[in-house]
Motif scaffolding. Structure first.
Motif, PDB file in Angstrom:
ATOM      1  N   ALA B 157      77.713   1.981  69.619  1.00 39.69           N
ATOM      2  CA  ALA B 157      76.430   2.365  69.004  1.00 39.69           C
ATOM      3  C   ALA B 157      75.618   3.240  69.951  1.00 39.69           C
ATOM      4  O   ALA B 157      75.015   4.231  69.536  1.00 39.69           O
ATOM      5  N   LEU B 158      75.630   2.895  71.222  1.00 38.48           N
ATOM      6  CA  LEU B 158      74.900   3.703  72.205  1.00 38.48           C
ATOM      7  C   LEU B 158      75.616   5.033  72.437  1.00 38.48           C
ATOM      8  O   LEU B 158      74.977   6.082  72.545  1.00 38.48           O
ATOM      9  N   ILE B 159      76.943   4.965  72.479  1.00 33.05           N
ATOM     10  CA  ILE B 159      77.706   6.200  72.722  1.00 33.05           C
ATOM     11  C   ILE B 159      77.470   7.200  71.589  1.00 33.05           C
ATOM     12  O   ILE B 159      77.234   8.389  71.828  1.00 33.05           O
ATOM     13  N   ASN B 160      77.501   6.709  70.356  1.00 36.55           N
ATOM     14  CA  ASN B 160      77.269   7.602  69.216  1.00 36.55           C
ATOM     15  C   ASN B 160      75.881   8.229  69.276  1.00 36.55           C
ATOM     16  O   ASN B 160      75.702   9.411  68.985  1.00 36.55           O
ATOM     17  N   ARG B 203      87.472   4.105  80.329  1.00 29.49           N
ATOM     18  CA  ARG B 203      87.995   5.253  79.608  1.00 29.49           C
ATOM     19  C   ARG B 203      87.290   5.273  78.253  1.00 29.49           C
ATOM     20  O   ARG B 203      86.874   4.229  77.759  1.00 29.49           O
ATOM     21  N   MET B 204      87.158   6.451  77.653  1.00 27.89           N
ATOM     22  CA  MET B 204      86.366   6.559  76.422  1.00 27.89           C
ATOM     23  C   MET B 204      86.880   5.625  75.314  1.00 27.89           C
ATOM     24  O   MET B 204      86.075   4.983  74.621  1.00 27.89           O
ATOM     25  N   ASP B 205      88.217   5.510  75.165  1.00 25.28           N
ATOM     26  CA  ASP B 205      88.715   4.643  74.079  1.00 25.28           C
ATOM     27  C   ASP B 205      88.414   3.168  74.363  1.00 25.28           C
ATOM     28  O   ASP B 205      88.178   2.385  73.447  1.00 25.28           O
ATOM     29  N   GLU B 206      88.394   2.790  75.638  1.00 22.58           N
ATOM     30  CA  GLU B 206      88.020   1.412  75.980  1.00 22.58           C
ATOM     31  C   GLU B 206      86.546   1.187  75.670  1.00 22.58           C
ATOM     32  O   GLU B 206      86.155   0.123  75.162  1.00 22.58           O
ATOM     33  N   ALA B 207      85.748   2.199  75.995  1.00 24.95           N
ATOM     34  CA  ALA B 207      84.304   2.085  75.776  1.00 24.95           C
ATOM     35  C   ALA B 207      83.971   2.003  74.284  1.00 24.95           C
ATOM     36  O   ALA B 207      83.037   1.317  73.884  1.00 24.95           O
ATOM     37  N   MET B 208      84.749   2.729  73.464  1.00 28.42           N
ATOM     38  CA  MET B 208      84.483   2.756  72.015  1.00 28.42           C
ATOM     39  C   MET B 208      85.078   1.544  71.297  1.00 28.42           C
ATOM     40  O   MET B 208      84.838   1.339  70.113  1.00 28.42           O
ATOM     41  N   HIS B 209      85.897   0.744  71.992  1.00 25.03           N
ATOM     42  CA  HIS B 209      86.557  -0.389  71.340  1.00 25.03           C
ATOM     43  C   HIS B 209      85.530  -1.395  70.809  1.00 25.03           C
ATOM     44  O   HIS B 209      84.557  -1.703  71.493  1.00 25.03           O
TER      45      HIS B 209
END
Lengths: 206, 323
Positions: B157-160, B203-209
């Motif tokens: 949510a924060l990344i988006n 890593r970005m995919d870990e962060a978005m998990h």
């Protein structure tokens, strides 16, 4: 004060940590991880009392209070007592007799190897601490008991290798140990110098 | 005398029955019971005293299906047994030094590979997504574990909201540097334990998990300082130290960011730091762990038991090399 009066006081003082532990245990004050608390507590006291026993010789030479030697055996045995509690805690509560893991820990992890070796070196010292053994071993008793220098060094190394990043506390122990061992080396060097003859009488008996 | 209705007693204030029983077993198993005559009497009053805290309750917290059904540790255990070197080296120290870490006001800088760098206040961050209760297992690299009911929301949510550019492959997190509020950062005689600030990264995919969350609370209340107030990361399949506390900066990067423990001891701590019973740490065997409140060790699960959800992230990656 005479050492005969001091002896029971030191004896009781050495029991204070044990009393504290029992009290904390019964008042459920060992924290969220009681087994870790027990490990740290017994380990620190084992090392502290071991260093105290090593301080006896320098202290008696510096103060001229030679009777202090009568405290040394007791301190050494108390150090062994807390080290044994420390190891028993590792064996029983921490690993619950999981021999495979215990063996792996001793072989693979340098800090466990050092701590285990230190304890093993203290076993013959504790066993030969009786008056009878001192008499029977004669000069060899003194040679054997120099192992305490190795045990103490391994004990400090055990602590140093175990901490994750801040070495303040093991460094404090290391400095004390360095002073205690350094004193002995210095005393020896002075005694062997031709002009240091005056010190000979003091260092002849360690 | 005021009689409390059952509903007035928060679950966090009751010592978990299992913990209680385990403690009693612990008492018995050590055999010290023979020492004091008053021991049996003392043993009766073993329940935890209530922690002295009065933290704000968080409103509208939803339950999450990502929660484990395992019994959570008591609030006392979770708030008095902490690795948070900024607040002290011993596990009891962060709770004692928590009073120094004031968290109002608090803001988080978003920078690096983003369309518009910005600063968000903690109040704005709390509104990014609905708050959820996530009961997660937490595994420390020191081979102990807990079950913790976090309150938070997915990091995604924060990344988006941050709108990272296509160059953003990693995300780095930075903790506050303020030796007044974080007494552990004051240099000691032998230099500082850690090169402050504490930094971590994913890593970005870990962060978005979806399992990766930013936590703002515990047991339905605002996060206590010793647990990383006001905002911390929680990545349940990685060792606890990855879950950085008291975040002040989120930086999007193209290259793999530095992480604190990896910088200090690269042979012991890798970038990934996934919970892995197969890869031993030089000091702690990772095959087993002690759940706080239990006596016997239990087997450690790959990815801390979250393998079904996260193993696919590491397809083709040698986890022995990338520890």
């Amino acid at each position: 004060m005479s050492v005969s009066k001091l002896k029971p006081i030191v004896f009781l003082a050495c029991l204070i940590p044990l009393g504290q532990l029992v009290h904390r245990f019964y008042s459920d004050d060992l924290g969220a991880n009681p087994i870790e608390t027990l490990t740290k507590f017994t380990g620190s006291w084992a090392l502290f009392i071991l260093l105290a026993s090593l301080a006896v010789t320098p202290l008696r030479r510096l103060t001229g209070w030679h009777d202090l030697i009568k405290l040394r055996r007791m301190l050494g045995l108390f150090a062994f007592f807390y080290a044994t509690l420390h190891f028993a805690n590792f064996l029983v509560l921490d690993h619950f007799f999981d021999w495979k893991r215990i063996g792996q820990d001793i072989v693979k992890r340098p800090y466990v190897t050092a701590g285990f070796t230190a304890l093993m070196l203290m076993v013959p010292l504790a066993m030969t601490s009786t008056a009878e053994m001192i008499r029977r071993l004669g000069k060899r008793w003194q040679q054997l008991h120099r192992l305490v220098y190795v045990a103490a060094t391994l004990g400090v190394l055990h602590f140093y290798w175990l901490v994750k990043s801040d070495i303040t506390r093991p460094a404090q122990y290391a400095i004390v140990l360095a002073v205690l061992l350094g004193y002995r080396i210095a005393a020896k060097l002075m005694a062997t110098k031709p002009h240091g003859a005056g010190h000979k009488a003091v260092t002849a008996k360690s | 005398m005021l009689i409390l209705k059952p509903s007035d007693i928060k679950s966090s204030e009751i010592t978990d029955k299992e913990v209680y029983i385990n403690r009693r077993q612990f008492m018995k198993s050590t055999g010290l019971a023979a020492i004091g005559a008053g021991a049996a009497l003392a043993g009766i009053e073993l329940a935890d005293p209530l922690p002295a805290h009065a933290l704000e309750k968080l409103p509208n917290v939803k339950k999450s299906s990502f929660s484990t059904s395992e019994k959570a540790n008591s609030l006392k255990d979770i708030t008095t047994y902490n690795n948070f070197y900024e607040l002290g080296l011993d596990k009891e120290e962060p709770a004692k030094n928590a009073k120094y870490l004031t968290t109002k006001p608090w803001s988080v800088e978003i920078e690096g590979e983003v369309k518009k760098p910005k600063t968000l206040s903690i109040e704005e961050i709390m509104k990014l997504a609905p708050l959820e209760e996530r009961i997660y297992r937490m595994r420390c690299v020191e081979a102990w574990s807990m079950v913790i009911p976090w309150v938070g929301f997915p990091l995604s949510a924060l990344i988006n909201q941050a709108e990272p550019t296509n160059n953003a492959k990693y995300v780095q997190f930075v903790t506050l540097v303020d030796p007044k509020r974080m007494p552990g950062q004051q240099p000691s005689l032998f230099g500082s334990a850690i090169d402050w600030p504490y930094v971590e990264g994913l890593r970005m995919d870990e962060a978005m998990h979806p399992l990766t969350i930013l936590s703002v609370g515990l047991y339905g209340e605002v996060l206590p300082a010793q647990n990383g107030a006001p905002l911390r990361l929680v990545v349940p399949w990685k060792y606890g130290f990855k879950s950085i506390k008291s975040i002040v900066k989120v930086r999007f990067m193209e290259k793999q960011p530095a992480t604190s423990w990896n910088k200090m001891q690269p042979q012991e701590y890798g970038f990934y730091s996934n919970v892995n019973p197969e890869v031993d740490h030089p000091r702690w065997s990772q095959g087993t762990e002690r759940r706080i409140g239990e006596i016997l060790r239990r087997k450690t699960l790959m990815f801390n038991g979250y393998g079904e959800q996260v193993a696919s992230l590491y397809k083709g990656l040698d986890l022995k090399k990338n520890y």
